[in-house]
Design an enzyme around this catalytic site. Structure first.
Site, short mmCIF file in Angstrom:
data_model
loop_
_atom_site.label_atom_id
_atom_site.label_comp_id
_atom_site.label_asym_id
_atom_site.label_seq_id
_atom_site.Cartn_x
_atom_site.Cartn_y
_atom_site.Cartn_z
CE LYS A 28 -49.31 -27.86 57.18
NZ LYS A 28 -48.26 -28.47 56.42
CD GLU A 61 -60.61 -24.33 53.12
OE1 GLU A 61 -60.01 -23.95 54.13
OE2 GLU A 61 -60.78 -25.52 52.83
CG HIS A 79 -56.16 -37.35 55.76
ND1 HIS A 79 -56.60 -36.63 54.69
CD2 HIS A 79 -57.08 -37.23 56.72
CE1 HIS A 79 -57.76 -36.06 55.00
NE2 HIS A 79 -58.08 -36.43 56.23
NE ARG A 133 -41.51 -36.80 54.69
CZ ARG A 133 -42.50 -37.35 53.97
NH1 ARG A 133 -42.20 -38.20 53.02
NH2 ARG A 133 -43.75 -37.04 54.18
#
Lengths: 497, 169
Positions: A116, A200, A235, A292
């Site tokens: 990340k 954020e 998610h 992928r």
């Protein structure tokens, strides 16, 4: 071209890859665990090897067994599908070391994009927007205020050690910041014994928009437009479509170019997906790269005419990219629904067991990517995805109608599936009008109905139930052990009072 | 023919009479004219009061699965039919075998041969999928035979305990 491909996966994606290989005239080797001997992918492949016990760690994640099977059967390439080892850089590197072509990007690319922090740095370098936020906490209120102004309201207060939504607050205006910071500090201190906070950018009801990319081994990279995957449960995407109702020509072009820049910056090769969050104002932020084939790749195939799995194989075998942006356009509209073995009316509990009968929908514009059949016993050990139902139509409204009917025509008896749940989403007015955000299911489906609400055809179903031919039940054989009625067979239906 | 079918918490009695595919079905006060065509083991074409329905059907143990249109229904035949109806087909069940729900290991036997057991009484604990399951008796019975010991591996279809229903004597 590659000579023989081992497909290191199971279920629908394994079947999908085998079909692409058949189109290309390449023989395939399926791998299976002891629990999957009867699985569809084993029947579809030219050869099959058992790679271990049911537990994924000992079979589908067993790198040594997969590599030795590939060598033993003279395979020159491995397709990892999605999940399992598909994004494991060690597996890709091991293939490279053993002289087997890994159908996907290089191991080092998978490693880079899986990190990340490193990928965030990479995105900054490539001038691709990332979710703005503080890089370090502030000691005083002016520091927080300055940071919030730089980020831009609304901002989200988060605890450094946070989780579970504790100490999290959305602040719309600077006048509320000070008291919120103080209260969050107290909450964080009591919850995590640490009151470090950071800010954020808060994204209100964002959409999940991703871009499909293809890159060859010589640095040529293209994108094949977007997919919108905002309909998610915890998610996990469950409905995907393309084109997105949220993009116009200009935004699509800009995001597509950024996706290509991301891939180029990472030295990407083969198929990949660049994921973004898109806010209400049309600002988008890089999320991650999936290195992928994506579960939802077929919606792109249906609208662009490009077979992405075949493209993966051709690129891996060293072909130069044979299409450019000028060859691509989005035609019509495609929707995918993921069919899961789970019970939406009972907290989405996975539902393994035997499929007593199934019938897939068919007709113009309908595609099924499936890993199941009538009589198949869905094992308890793996992801509950059974198949993917796709429709293509001239426009979004036609596609929605087609999907509604296709879901109604999808019959799976014997185990619970989410088919009726998907149909209820598809016909929801907010879905129909394209108001799709990642919070869609929480906003509209938080309390899903129960079995007994289903009464439309109850009388007719009761009549049918009374008339089921006896031929569907195995004849009673005296002395056969299976004939004993165990409490387990009756447990599920036993109700007192 | 009379059928008792449970749907959730509700219980329905469905009576069908007639032959050759021309039937009359009664549910409570409602009566329906039914024209039945068996398309296959899993597909019935029904004309109910002249309206066409295609029903996809399957049965397993006491469960009956039906899908009409987009709606799927699960009905259950009550257990009493299997165990309680003395003199009926159920009376032919001279013994009742207790087996595991899936391959596993016998952890503990809670009864021994000759014990009288009540409805709901635990008989044996089996471990499967890393979880322990207690198998309870659904009937009043006497333990006729115990075929396995603690630690034994058992497979689907294995009979761990044989029961003799009390109602039989």
């Amino acid at each position: 071209m590659l000579k023989k491909i081992l497909v290191a996966n199971r279920g629908e994606i394994s079947v999908r890859v085998i079909k692409a290989c058949r189109d290309l005239g390449i023989p395939t080797v399926a791998v299976y665990s002891e629990a999957d001997r009867a699985a569809l992918h084993v029947q579809q492949a030219d050869e099959a090897v058992c790679i271990g016990p049911a537990s994924p760690l000992e079979s589908y994640l067993n790198i040594d067994n997969i590599i030795s099977s590939a060598k033993e059967r003279d395979c020159d390439a491995i397709h990892p599908g999605y999940g399992f080892l598909a994004e494991n850089p060690e597996f890709a590197k091991r293939c490279e070391k053993e002289g087997i072509v890994f159908i996907g990007p290089r191991g080092e690319t998978i490693q880079l994009l899986g990190n990340k922090i490193e990928s965030r740095i990479l995105m900054k370098k490539a001038a691709v927007p990332i979710i703005p936020g503080m890089e370090a906490t502030s000691e005083d209120m002016p520091g927080f205020k300055k940071a919030a102004r730089e980020i831009g309201y609304p901002v989200l207060i988060k605890a450094s050690l946070g989780g579970g939504g504790k100490a999290m607050k959305v602040i719309e205006d600077e006048k509320d910041l000070e008291s919120a910071i103080e209260s969050s500090k107290r909450e964080a201190l009591s919850a995590f014994a640490d009151d470090t906070l950071y800010l954020e950018k808060f994204l209100d009801r964002p959409r999940h928009i991703e871009f499909q990319i293809l890159a060859d081994n010589y640095g040529n990279t293209i994108h094949l437009f977007e997919r919108e995957c905002s309909i998610q449960r915890r998610h996990q995407k469950i409905i995907e479509e393309t084109p997105s109702t949220a993009l116009n020509r200009e935004l699509r072009k800009k995001m597509g170019e950024d996706a290509v820049r991301v891939a180029e910056a990472a030295g990407y090769s083969n198929a990949g997906t660049v994921e973004f969050l898109l806010d209400q104002k049309g600002n988008y932020y890089f999320l991650e790269v999936n290195t992928r084939v994506q579960v939802e790749h077929p919606v792109t195939e249906l609208t662009t005419g490009v077979d992405l799995v075949k493209a993966q194989i051709r690129i891996a075998s060293g072909e130069k990219l044979w299409i450019g942006p000028e060859d691509l356009r989005q035609q019509g509209h495609a929707i995918e629904c993921r069919i899961y073995a789970e019970d939406p009316e009972n907290g989405f509990l996975p539902s393994a067991g035997k499929i007593l009968f199934m019938r897939e929908p068919f007709g113009p514009g309908i595609r099924n990517d499936s890993g199941i059949y009538s009589g198949f016993t869905v094992p308890v050990y793996y992801d509950p995805i059974l198949s993917k139902l796709l429709v293509w139509a001239g426009d979004r409204n036609e596609a929605i109608k087609r999907m509604e009917i296709a879901l109604s025509d999808y019959i799976v008896l014997g185990i619970k599936t989410n088919i009726a749940f998907l149909r209820d989403i598809i016909v929801h007015p907010e879905f129909v009008s394209g108001e799709t955000y990642t919070s869609f299911l929480d906003d509209h489906f938080s309390g899903y109905r129960t079995d007994s609400d289903r009464r439309k055809f109850l009388s007719q179903a009761l009549v049918a139930a009374s008339l089921i031919p006896t031929g569907t039940v195995a004849p009673k054989a005296v002395g056969k052990k299976e004939e004993f009625i165990t409490p387990w067979q009756t447990l599920g239906s036993w109700r007192v009072g | 023919m009379e059928h008792e079918l449970r749907f959730g918490q509700e219980c329905f009695k469905v009576t069908t009479e007639g032959k050759g595919g021309k039937l009359r079905a009664t549910i409570g006060d409602e009566t329906y004219e039914v024209d039945l065509e068996n398309i296959s083991e899993n597909c019935l074409s029904l004309l109910i009061d002249g309206v066409a329905y295609t029903a996809y059907v399957a049965r397993e143990d006491n469960k009956r699965f039906v899908q009409i249109g987009e709606e799927q229904y699960l009905f259950e035949e009550p257990e009493e039919e299997a165990f309680g109806a003395i003199g009926g087909a159920a009376a032919q069940l001279a013994e009742t075998g207790i087996g595991p729900p899936m391959p596993g290991k016998v952890v503990k036997l809670l009864v021994k041969e000759g014990d009288r057991v009540e409805v709901g009484q635990g008989l044996v604990i089996v471990e499967a999928m890393k979880m322990e399951h207690e198998i309870k008796s659904t009937i009043e019975a006497t333990v006729k035979k115990v075929n396995f010991s603690a630690g034994d591996l058992v497979n689907l279809g294995d009979v761990i305990i044989e029961l003799e229903p009390a109602a039989m004597s």
